[in-house]
Design a protein around this motif. Sequence first.
Motif, PDB file in Angstrom:
ATOM      1  N   TYR A 155      57.219  77.198 -72.218  1.00 52.03           N
ATOM      2  CA  TYR A 155      56.209  77.673 -71.272  1.00 52.03           C
ATOM      3  C   TYR A 155      54.896  76.956 -71.542  1.00 52.03           C
ATOM      4  CZ  TYR A 155      52.872  80.788 -68.982  1.00 52.03           C
ATOM      5  OH  TYR A 155      51.867  81.291 -68.190  1.00 52.03           O
ATOM      6  N   ASN A 156      54.269  76.439 -70.468  1.00 57.54           N
ATOM      7  CA  ASN A 156      53.021  75.708 -70.589  1.00 57.54           C
ATOM      8  C   ASN A 156      51.900  76.543 -69.980  1.00 57.54           C
ATOM      9  OD1 ASN A 156      50.821  73.824 -69.998  1.00 57.54           O
ATOM     10  ND2 ASN A 156      52.260  72.208 -70.583  1.00 57.54           N
ATOM     11  N   ALA A 157      51.128  77.196 -70.833  1.00 58.61           N
ATOM     12  CA  ALA A 157      50.092  78.117 -70.361  1.00 58.61           C
ATOM     13  C   ALA A 157      48.987  77.390 -69.613  1.00 58.61           C
ATOM     14  CB  ALA A 157      49.515  78.891 -71.543  1.00 58.61           C
ATOM     15  N   ASP A 158      48.574  76.225 -70.101  1.00 54.60           N
ATOM     16  CA  ASP A 158      47.473  75.500 -69.451  1.00 54.60           C
ATOM     17  C   ASP A 158      47.872  75.042 -68.055  1.00 54.60           C
ATOM     18  OD1 ASP A 158      45.878  75.824 -71.672  1.00 54.60           O
ATOM     19  OD2 ASP A 158      46.429  73.891 -72.562  1.00 54.60           O
ATOM     20  N   LEU A 159      49.086  74.490 -67.926  1.00 52.09           N
ATOM     21  CA  LEU A 159      49.538  74.028 -66.617  1.00 52.09           C
ATOM     22  C   LEU A 159      49.745  75.199 -65.670  1.00 52.09           C
ATOM     23  CD1 LEU A 159      50.375  71.724 -64.800  1.00 52.09           C
ATOM     24  CD2 LEU A 159      52.676  71.823 -65.789  1.00 52.09           C
ATOM     25  N   SER A 160      50.250  76.314 -66.180  1.00 50.01           N
ATOM     26  CA  SER A 160      50.441  77.504 -65.346  1.00 50.01           C
ATOM     27  C   SER A 160      49.109  77.986 -64.785  1.00 50.01           C
ATOM     28  CB  SER A 160      51.101  78.617 -66.164  1.00 50.01           C
ATOM     29  OG  SER A 160      52.374  78.233 -66.619  1.00 50.01           O
ATOM     30  N   LYS A 161      48.094  78.057 -65.660  1.00 48.20           N
ATOM     31  CA  LYS A 161      46.767  78.516 -65.218  1.00 48.20           C
ATOM     32  C   LYS A 161      46.170  77.541 -64.211  1.00 48.20           C
ATOM     33  CE  LYS A 161      43.023  81.135 -65.506  1.00 48.20           C
ATOM     34  NZ  LYS A 161      42.053  80.334 -64.734  1.00 48.20           N
ATOM     35  N   PHE A 162      46.352  76.249 -64.438  1.00 51.31           N
ATOM     36  CA  PHE A 162      45.814  75.243 -63.515  1.00 51.31           C
ATOM     37  C   PHE A 162      46.409  75.415 -62.123  1.00 51.31           C
ATOM     38  CE2 PHE A 162      46.327  71.113 -61.415  1.00 51.31           C
ATOM     39  CZ  PHE A 162      45.005  70.716 -61.309  1.00 51.31           C
ATOM     40  N   ILE A 163      47.738  75.611 -62.047  1.00 51.88           N
ATOM     41  CA  ILE A 163      48.390  75.765 -60.744  1.00 51.88           C
ATOM     42  C   ILE A 163      47.968  77.075 -60.086  1.00 51.88           C
ATOM     43  CG2 ILE A 163      50.607  75.936 -59.549  1.00 51.88           C
ATOM     44  CD1 ILE A 163      51.818  74.243 -61.780  1.00 51.88           C
ATOM     45  N   GLN A 164      47.853  78.142 -60.867  1.00 56.29           N
ATOM     46  CA  GLN A 164      47.424  79.434 -60.319  1.00 56.29           C
ATOM     47  C   GLN A 164      46.051  79.316 -59.672  1.00 56.29           C
ATOM     48  OE1 GLN A 164      47.587  82.268 -63.531  1.00 56.29           O
ATOM     49  NE2 GLN A 164      49.799  82.016 -63.824  1.00 56.29           N
ATOM     50  N   ASP A 165      45.171  78.519 -60.281  1.00 60.62           N
ATOM     51  CA  ASP A 165      43.814  78.370 -59.754  1.00 60.62           C
ATOM     52  C   ASP A 165      43.771  77.571 -58.454  1.00 60.62           C
ATOM     53  OD1 ASP A 165      42.853  79.813 -61.876  1.00 60.62           O
ATOM     54  OD2 ASP A 165      42.229  78.047 -63.044  1.00 60.62           O
ATOM     55  N   GLN A 166      44.864  76.871 -58.129  1.00 61.71           N
ATOM     56  CA  GLN A 166      44.892  76.067 -56.900  1.00 61.71           C
ATOM     57  C   GLN A 166      45.365  76.869 -55.689  1.00 61.71           C
ATOM     58  OE1 GLN A 166      43.550  73.023 -57.505  1.00 61.71           O
ATOM     59  NE2 GLN A 166      43.517  73.846 -59.602  1.00 61.71           N
ATOM     60  N   VAL A 167      45.778  78.116 -55.893  1.00 63.57           N
ATOM     61  CA  VAL A 167      46.291  78.925 -54.780  1.00 63.57           C
ATOM     62  C   VAL A 167      45.154  79.211 -53.797  1.00 63.57           C
ATOM     63  CG1 VAL A 167      47.310  81.142 -54.150  1.00 63.57           C
ATOM     64  CG2 VAL A 167      48.068  79.962 -56.223  1.00 63.57           C
ATOM     65  N   PRO A 168      45.377  78.974 -52.481  1.00 62.70           N
ATOM     66  CA  PRO A 168      44.338  79.257 -51.489  1.00 62.70           C
ATOM     67  C   PRO A 168      43.943  80.735 -51.509  1.00 62.70           C
ATOM     68  CG  PRO A 168      46.124  77.962 -50.525  1.00 62.70           C
ATOM     69  CD  PRO A 168      46.598  78.401 -51.885  1.00 62.70           C
ATOM     70  N   SER A 169      42.721  81.004 -51.061  1.00 59.79           N
ATOM     71  CA  SER A 169      42.202  82.371 -51.113  1.00 59.79           C
ATOM     72  C   SER A 169      43.010  83.313 -50.242  1.00 59.79           C
ATOM     73  CB  SER A 169      40.741  82.400 -50.666  1.00 59.79           C
ATOM     74  OG  SER A 169      40.612  81.852 -49.354  1.00 59.79           O
ATOM     75  N   ASP A 170      43.630  82.810 -49.151  1.00 55.25           N
ATOM     76  CA  ASP A 170      44.436  83.682 -48.283  1.00 55.25           C
ATOM     77  C   ASP A 170      45.855  83.856 -48.819  1.00 55.25           C
ATOM     78  OD1 ASP A 170      45.613  81.249 -47.748  1.00 55.25           O
ATOM     79  OD2 ASP A 170      45.010  81.190 -45.650  1.00 55.25           O
ATOM     80  N   LYS A 171      46.201  83.108 -49.895  1.00 49.17           N
ATOM     81  CA  LYS A 171      47.491  83.220 -50.583  1.00 49.17           C
ATOM     82  C   LYS A 171      48.682  82.878 -49.696  1.00 49.17           C
ATOM     83  CE  LYS A 171      45.728  86.770 -53.716  1.00 49.17           C
ATOM     84  NZ  LYS A 171      45.906  88.125 -54.275  1.00 49.17           N
ATOM     85  N   LYS A 172      48.430  82.239 -48.545  1.00 47.78           N
ATOM     86  CA  LYS A 172      49.524  81.888 -47.661  1.00 47.78           C
ATOM     87  C   LYS A 172      50.193  80.608 -48.135  1.00 47.78           C
ATOM     88  CE  LYS A 172      47.795  84.130 -43.464  1.00 47.78           C
ATOM     89  NZ  LYS A 172      47.395  83.943 -42.056  1.00 47.78           N
ATOM     90  N   LEU A 173      51.500  80.526 -47.866  1.00 49.46           N
ATOM     91  CA  LEU A 173      52.270  79.349 -48.259  1.00 49.46           C
ATOM     92  C   LEU A 173      52.563  78.494 -47.037  1.00 49.46           C
ATOM     93  CD1 LEU A 173      54.785  80.995 -50.707  1.00 49.46           C
ATOM     94  CD2 LEU A 173      52.705  79.780 -51.266  1.00 49.46           C
TER      95      LEU A 173
END
Length: 204
Positions: free
Chosen positions: A186-204
């Motif tokens: 598990y890569n905590a830094d990469l996970s956090k980086f990707i989580q921070d890129q999620v748009p504010s509306d959380k739509k995919l």
Amino acid sequence: MLKKGDKYSVQFGSVQNFNYDQTPLADDSSSKFEISNKGKGLFELTAKNNYDHGKFDITASVMPKEIVTEDKTIEMPITISHNDKIIISKEASINLRPAPKLTYEESHPLVKYVCFGLDPNSNTIGWGIYLNYNKKNLNDLNLNAKFNGGQVIIPNSIAAYLVADDEIVDQNGYPLNVANYHYKNYNADLSKFIQDQVPSDKKL
């Protein structure tokens, strides 16, 4: 006559080694029934309107929990109840055939999306995105993914893993659910980086 609010339940033989939650049961016209997947092979259908007569075709997809290695036919017990009264109880023959073994190129694409199925309790769908199976040298990679059906992402559910080559696929070339390897890679830094890129509306 089928009245609005009448309930049907469809119970597949849970003794069989199948995953019944991979694909929700659906009828050929979704406007006729509300369909609820109760898990363990039980589906509940509720009529949305009154029907004097009619034929409704209902399809349920099930997936073997183990790899099918040879052609075989099994008997699947099925029970259908109407307002808690059993109206049909029978066995259906299901033909199982192994899927063609994937080539190395097929099992090692640049990007591969795998749906791990619906969790009927939390009403969430698990997805795995496998990046750079073929181990190419990548520079300035920009990955965009689109998911249909009005799905929204749960940011803190994103988890990134660095998976060794021998853990990517099983002996038949099928992708593994790397979430099972949460205790390592598990890569905590990469996970956090990707989580921070999620748009504010959380739509995919």
